[in-house]
Design a protein around this motif. Structure first.
Motif, PDB file in Angstrom:
ATOM      1  N   ASP A 268       3.066   8.444  -6.000  1.00 15.87           N
ATOM      2  CA  ASP A 268       3.759   8.795  -7.236  1.00 15.87           C
ATOM      3  C   ASP A 268       2.759   8.958  -8.382  1.00 15.87           C
ATOM      4  O   ASP A 268       2.064   8.003  -8.746  1.00 15.87           O
ATOM      5  N   PRO A 269       2.677  10.146  -8.993  1.00 17.27           N
ATOM      6  CA  PRO A 269       1.728  10.351 -10.090  1.00 17.27           C
ATOM      7  C   PRO A 269       2.143   9.682 -11.388  1.00 17.27           C
ATOM      8  O   PRO A 269       1.404   9.750 -12.372  1.00 17.27           O
ATOM      9  N   ASN A 270       3.313   9.040 -11.393  1.00 19.79           N
ATOM     10  CA  ASN A 270       3.712   8.236 -12.544  1.00 19.79           C
ATOM     11  C   ASN A 270       3.045   6.856 -12.504  1.00 19.79           C
ATOM     12  O   ASN A 270       3.190   6.063 -13.431  1.00 19.79           O
ATOM     13  N   HIS A 271       2.314   6.585 -11.427  1.00 22.69           N
ATOM     14  CA  HIS A 271       1.583   5.328 -11.278  1.00 22.69           C
ATOM     15  C   HIS A 271       0.109   5.626 -11.042  1.00 22.69           C
ATOM     16  O   HIS A 271      -0.251   6.725 -10.604  1.00 22.69           O
ATOM     17  N   PHE A 272      -0.723   4.656 -11.312  1.00 29.49           N
ATOM     18  CA  PHE A 272      -2.167   4.860 -11.198  1.00 29.49           C
ATOM     19  C   PHE A 272      -2.667   4.712  -9.769  1.00 29.49           C
ATOM     20  O   PHE A 272      -3.644   5.352  -9.393  1.00 29.49           O
ATOM     21  N   ASP A 273      -2.033   3.862  -8.998  1.00 25.09           N
ATOM     22  CA  ASP A 273      -2.508   3.626  -7.645  1.00 25.09           C
ATOM     23  C   ASP A 273      -1.432   4.025  -6.649  1.00 25.09           C
ATOM     24  O   ASP A 273      -0.508   4.761  -6.975  1.00 25.09           O
ATOM     25  N   GLY A 274      -1.524   3.543  -5.441  1.00 25.77           N
ATOM     26  CA  GLY A 274      -0.578   3.908  -4.399  1.00 25.77           C
ATOM     27  C   GLY A 274      -1.305   4.420  -3.174  1.00 25.77           C
ATOM     28  O   GLY A 274      -2.487   4.762  -3.221  1.00 25.77           O
ATOM     29  N   GLU A 275      -0.573   4.482  -2.090  1.00 22.65           N
ATOM     30  CA  GLU A 275      -1.165   4.825  -0.793  1.00 22.65           C
ATOM     31  C   GLU A 275      -1.104   6.323  -0.536  1.00 22.65           C
ATOM     32  O   GLU A 275      -0.041   6.937  -0.595  1.00 22.65           O
ATOM     33  N   SER A 276      -2.254   6.912  -0.200  1.00 22.45           N
ATOM     34  CA  SER A 276      -2.299   8.285   0.302  1.00 22.45           C
ATOM     35  C   SER A 276      -2.278   8.235   1.823  1.00 22.45           C
ATOM     36  O   SER A 276      -2.937   7.388   2.440  1.00 22.45           O
ATOM     37  N   ARG A 277      -1.505   9.152   2.431  1.00 15.71           N
ATOM     38  CA  ARG A 277      -1.383   9.166   3.888  1.00 15.71           C
ATOM     39  C   ARG A 277      -1.650  10.571   4.421  1.00 15.71           C
ATOM     40  O   ARG A 277      -1.348  11.566   3.757  1.00 15.71           O
ATOM     41  N   PHE A 278      -2.200  10.609   5.629  1.00 14.96           N
ATOM     42  CA  PHE A 278      -2.621  11.877   6.239  1.00 14.96           C
ATOM     43  C   PHE A 278      -2.009  12.012   7.626  1.00 14.96           C
ATOM     44  O   PHE A 278      -2.017  11.067   8.417  1.00 14.96           O
ATOM     45  N   PHE A 279      -1.448  13.206   7.900  1.00 12.01           N
ATOM     46  CA  PHE A 279      -0.941  13.512   9.238  1.00 12.01           C
ATOM     47  C   PHE A 279      -1.716  14.725   9.741  1.00 12.01           C
ATOM     48  O   PHE A 279      -1.548  15.835   9.245  1.00 12.01           O
ATOM     49  N   PRO A 280      -2.602  14.530  10.735  1.00 13.54           N
ATOM     50  CA  PRO A 280      -3.450  15.643  11.182  1.00 13.54           C
ATOM     51  C   PRO A 280      -2.714  16.605  12.097  1.00 13.54           C
ATOM     52  O   PRO A 280      -1.741  16.235  12.782  1.00 13.54           O
ATOM     53  N   LEU A 281      -3.187  17.834  12.140  1.00 17.34           N
ATOM     54  CA  LEU A 281      -2.676  18.814  13.084  1.00 17.34           C
ATOM     55  C   LEU A 281      -2.851  18.273  14.505  1.00 17.34           C
ATOM     56  O   LEU A 281      -3.933  17.830  14.884  1.00 17.34           O
ATOM     57  N   GLY A 282      -1.782  18.263  15.277  1.00 15.42           N
ATOM     58  CA  GLY A 282      -1.833  17.747  16.630  1.00 15.42           C
ATOM     59  C   GLY A 282      -1.707  16.236  16.724  1.00 15.42           C
ATOM     60  O   GLY A 282      -1.756  15.673  17.819  1.00 15.42           O
ATOM     61  N   GLY A 283      -1.530  15.558  15.576  1.00 17.02           N
ATOM     62  CA  GLY A 283      -1.434  14.112  15.567  1.00 17.02           C
ATOM     63  C   GLY A 283      -0.037  13.641  15.935  1.00 17.02           C
ATOM     64  O   GLY A 283       0.889  14.441  16.133  1.00 17.02           O
ATOM     65  N   THR A 284       0.110  12.330  16.014  1.00 18.48           N
ATOM     66  CA  THR A 284       1.399  11.740  16.376  1.00 18.48           C
ATOM     67  C   THR A 284       1.947  10.798  15.316  1.00 18.48           C
ATOM     68  O   THR A 284       3.092  10.348  15.431  1.00 18.48           O
ATOM     69  N   GLU A 285       1.153  10.484  14.299  1.00 21.65           N
ATOM     70  CA  GLU A 285       1.630   9.551  13.279  1.00 21.65           C
ATOM     71  C   GLU A 285       0.802   9.702  12.000  1.00 21.65           C
ATOM     72  O   GLU A 285      -0.297  10.264  11.998  1.00 21.65           O
ATOM     73  N   TRP A 286       1.377   9.196  10.919  1.00 15.20           N
ATOM     74  CA  TRP A 286       0.672   9.152   9.642  1.00 15.20           C
ATOM     75  C   TRP A 286      -0.376   8.034   9.674  1.00 15.20           C
ATOM     76  O   TRP A 286      -0.157   7.004  10.309  1.00 15.20           O
ATOM     77  N   ARG A 287      -1.464   8.240   8.949  1.00 16.45           N
ATOM     78  CA  ARG A 287      -2.439   7.162   8.785  1.00 16.45           C
ATOM     79  C   ARG A 287      -2.826   7.041   7.314  1.00 16.45           C
ATOM     80  O   ARG A 287      -2.903   8.036   6.587  1.00 16.45           O
ATOM     81  N   SER A 288      -3.050   5.828   6.897  1.00 18.56           N
ATOM     82  CA  SER A 288      -3.394   5.554   5.506  1.00 18.56           C
ATOM     83  C   SER A 288      -4.852   5.894   5.235  1.00 18.56           C
ATOM     84  O   SER A 288      -5.712   5.721   6.105  1.00 18.56           O
ATOM     85  N   LEU A 289      -5.106   6.348   4.018  1.00 19.69           N
ATOM     86  CA  LEU A 289      -6.478   6.605   3.583  1.00 19.69           C
ATOM     87  C   LEU A 289      -6.914   5.492   2.649  1.00 19.69           C
ATOM     88  O   LEU A 289      -6.165   5.111   1.741  1.00 19.69           O
ATOM     89  N   PRO A 290      -8.097   4.937   2.826  1.00 18.06           N
ATOM     90  CA  PRO A 290      -8.569   3.906   1.901  1.00 18.06           C
ATOM     91  C   PRO A 290      -8.823   4.498   0.517  1.00 18.06           C
ATOM     92  O   PRO A 290      -9.236   5.660   0.388  1.00 18.06           O
ATOM     93  N   SER A 291      -8.555   3.723  -0.508  1.00  9.44           N
ATOM     94  CA  SER A 291      -8.820   4.191  -1.879  1.00  9.44           C
ATOM     95  C   SER A 291     -10.323   4.325  -2.069  1.00  9.44           C
ATOM     96  O   SER A 291     -11.067   3.345  -1.950  1.00  9.44           O
ATOM     97  N   ASN A 292     -10.765   5.541  -2.339  1.00 16.00           N
ATOM     98  CA  ASN A 292     -12.213   5.776  -2.451  1.00 16.00           C
ATOM     99  C   ASN A 292     -12.599   6.606  -3.669  1.00 16.00           C
ATOM    100  O   ASN A 292     -13.724   7.089  -3.767  1.00 16.00           O
ATOM    101  N   ALA A 293     -11.662   6.774  -4.606  1.00 16.13           N
ATOM    102  CA  ALA A 293     -11.942   7.528  -5.826  1.00 16.13           C
ATOM    103  C   ALA A 293     -10.966   7.087  -6.902  1.00 16.13           C
ATOM    104  O   ALA A 293      -9.899   6.535  -6.609  1.00 16.13           O
ATOM    105  N   GLY A 294     -11.339   7.310  -8.159  1.00 20.89           N
ATOM    106  CA  GLY A 294     -10.448   7.001  -9.273  1.00 20.89           C
ATOM    107  C   GLY A 294     -10.816   5.717  -9.986  1.00 20.89           C
ATOM    108  O   GLY A 294     -11.628   4.915  -9.511  1.00 20.89           O
ATOM    109  N   TYR A 295     -10.211   5.536 -11.154  1.00 21.29           N
ATOM    110  CA  TYR A 295     -10.409   4.315 -11.935  1.00 21.29           C
ATOM    111  C   TYR A 295      -9.571   3.197 -11.328  1.00 21.29           C
ATOM    112  O   TYR A 295      -8.359   3.326 -11.152  1.00 21.29           O
TER     113      TYR A 295
END
Length: 365
Positions: A268-295
């Motif tokens: 949610d861009p109304n908040h500063f943090d939160g979880e980003s998730r990625f579903f790759p082509l050919g994948g079977t599930e979402w995976r979380s991305l570690p926070s690696n950018a931003g204030y």
């Protein structure tokens, strides 16, 4: 680093506390003056800020402040911003920059002529949530971005806000109120917008206040309360956006970005943090991305700190040109909905520079 940057705050309503929480103790700035239409409110706030004075708006604009933090209601954004600029002050405006595009254009043009800076919320997109998602796109995780969706659905602010009138008058509505978060995030993620199409509706002509001293009072709805549109980005990607005060809830991700190699779910861009998730082509599930950018540890006001500490070395990441482009995107979308046609924009904006993983305490340190 020299003396702290002197900030004067105009408007001490609901959102001001969030800004104060960020700014009151940061070494890069010092709040020296506060002003509000209610002098008892400004006196109470000043009493909690060592060295700050409760003054009139006129006194603040003419006083010894470097930047005016404009937290007035949207209808007053342009007036206060222009008065601050004419007094030779920088100005940082709560979103949106103005309620009409011509007023926003005048703010930016007059500031350029006066040699002062303009910044504008939302600065939530500078936190780890949006910035981690942007970093993933920039390093090619989803391949070439093709499209995005942005969804904001609520039943209306009158359920919790004791004085929600301005949300339903000219300059209000779900797009101008909440759209800045989503469209600003989309520009960070995908770049500027070239053209828009849109549609809008109004579920009812009255709302009932649900909290506070005015509970049960009916207020008129003078603007469309559900707005949908398509944004054509300069890079060819298409974003769909829905903002609504007419729905109840949604299961949709606040923002999803679809690319050739996968889909990215953005918090949610109304908040500063939160979880980003990625579903790759050919994948079977979402995976979380570690926070690696931003204030990290960011709150409202980080955009003002970013502007102050840019020190001419880079453009502010919550700058006026971006805010003007977002404002034109929104007002053009509303016009497109009203006129039933595609509208090309007259402005553009550079994607702000990405934010490396940085703690708020490091700014100005």
């Amino acid at each position: 680093m020299g003396d702290p940057h002197r900030v004067g705050i105009v408007g001490l309503g609901f959102i001001s506390q969030a800004y104060l929480d960020t700014l009151r103790s940061h070494p890069a700035v010092r709040i020296t003056a506060v002003a509000d239409l209610d002098p008892t409110r400004s006196a109470a706030v000043a009493a909690e800020l060592p060295g700050a004075e409760a003054v009139s708006v006129e006194h603040l604009l003419g006083g010894d402040v470097d930047t005016v933090l404009n937290l007035t209601i949207p209808a007053a954004h342009a007036e206060i911003a222009l008065r601050a600029i004419d007094a030779g002050k920088n100005v940082f405006v709560e979103k949106p920059l103005a309620v009409t595009f011509p007023d926003g254009r005048e703010i930016i043009d007059r500031a350029a002529a006066a040699g002062v800076q303009v910044g504008c919320a939302p600065d939530t997109v500078l936190g780890t949530g949006t910035q981690t998602a942007r970093a993933a796109i920039d390093r090619g995780l989803i391949g070439r971005p093709l499209s995005a969706s942005a969804v904001m659905v609520t039943p209306g602010h009158e359920l919790w806000h004791p004085n929600p009138d301005f949300y339903y008058t000219a300059g209000g509505g779900p797009l101008l109120d909440m759209g800045p978060y989503y469209i600003t995030a989309l520009v960070h993620l995908l770049g500027p917008v070239r053209a828009v199409v849109g549609a809008a509706s109004r579920l009812r002509t009255e709302r009932v206040i649900g909290s506070g001293a005015r509970t049960g009072q009916r207020i008129p709805v003078e603007v469309d309360s559900h707005v949908s549109g398509v944004l054509e980005h300069v890079n060819g990607a298409l974003s769909t956006i829905t903002t609504s005060f007419d729905g109840v809830a949604t299961t949709a991700a606040p923002i999803e970005v679809h690319g050739e190699l996968g889909t990215l779910a953005v918090p949610d861009p109304n908040h500063f943090d939160g979880e980003s998730r990625f579903f790759p082509l050919g994948g079977t599930e979402w995976r979380s991305l570690p926070s690696n950018a931003g204030y990290t540890g960011a709150g409202r006001g980080i955009g003002l700190l970013d502007l102050v500490t840019a020190a001419g070395q880079r453009a502010p990441r919550a700058g006026g040109e971006l805010a003007l482009h977002v404002l034109e995107t929104m007002t053009a979308l509303l016009r497109a909905a009203d006129e039933g046609r595609r509208i090309e924009l007259t402005t553009t904006a550079e994607r702000p520079s990405p934010v490396p993983l940085t703690s708020v305490a490091e700014l100005g340190g």
